[in-house]
Design an enzyme around this catalytic site. Sequence first.
Site, PDB file in Angstrom:
ATOM      1  N   VAL A 118       0.826  -1.174   0.201  1.00  0.00           N
ATOM      2  CA  VAL A 118       0.155  -0.190  -0.285  1.00  0.00           C
ATOM      3  C   VAL A 118       0.765   1.232   0.194  1.00  0.00           C
ATOM      4  O   VAL A 118       2.154   1.368   0.469  1.00  0.00           O
ATOM      5  CB  VAL A 118      -1.067   0.131   1.242  1.00  0.00           C
ATOM      6  CG1 VAL A 118      -0.169  -0.097   2.713  1.00  0.00           C
ATOM      7  CG2 VAL A 118      -1.845   1.099   0.872  1.00  0.00           C
ATOM      8  N   CYS A 119       0.352   2.752  -0.765  1.00  0.00           N
ATOM      9  CA  CYS A 119       1.404   3.492  -0.730  1.00  0.00           C
ATOM     10  C   CYS A 119       2.079   3.636  -1.298  1.00  0.00           C
ATOM     11  O   CYS A 119       1.955   3.663  -2.692  1.00  0.00           O
ATOM     12  CB  CYS A 119       0.723   4.261   1.260  1.00  0.00           C
ATOM     13  SG  CYS A 119       1.778   5.613   0.997  1.00  0.00           S
TER      14      CYS A 119
END
Length: 185
Positions: A102-103
């Site tokens: 994620v991110c």
Amino acid sequence: MAQALIFVAEGHEEVEMLTVVDMVRRAGISIDMVSISDSYEVTSSHNVTLKTDKLIGEADFDEAEMIILPGGIPGTPNLLACKTLTDKIVEFNEKGKLLAAVCAAPTIFAKLGILNGRKATCYPSMTEELTGAEYIKKPVVIDGNIITSRGMGTCIDFAGEIITKLKDKATADTVKEKIIYNDKY
């Protein structure tokens, strides 16, 4: 033996990591928080120190079904610099085992060449580093054995997809319902 391993580096994004751990554990799935350093205590990018379950040398990669990477800066570059971890990510991909990030962390998969020809997403300012992948502007993108997500605000959906892959959609939906996610009042 943990079904999933989430890796924690100095400078990680704590909400991205803890949202996943919390929801996966609510689903009855075993997940270990694993420090890539020689200390169980790891400090996040927002100066929150937490204690992990294991050090990377103690992680059982053979039993794990999934590797999960939270984002954060400098957490993401710190994860990328951990050769033991990056070797295992490549090995998991070669075996068709599950990977999630994620991110900023999906850029690790890109730099390892495992997003070539795949669809993926990441934090908006990191899209240039998502080399080899087709960037999709969605909260969560799944392409085969790889799950990617955009950031802290998409982590409930991200964790839901992790639960779906490790268990089933009904369990993911039940966990989201119990935490009052998208409750219509």
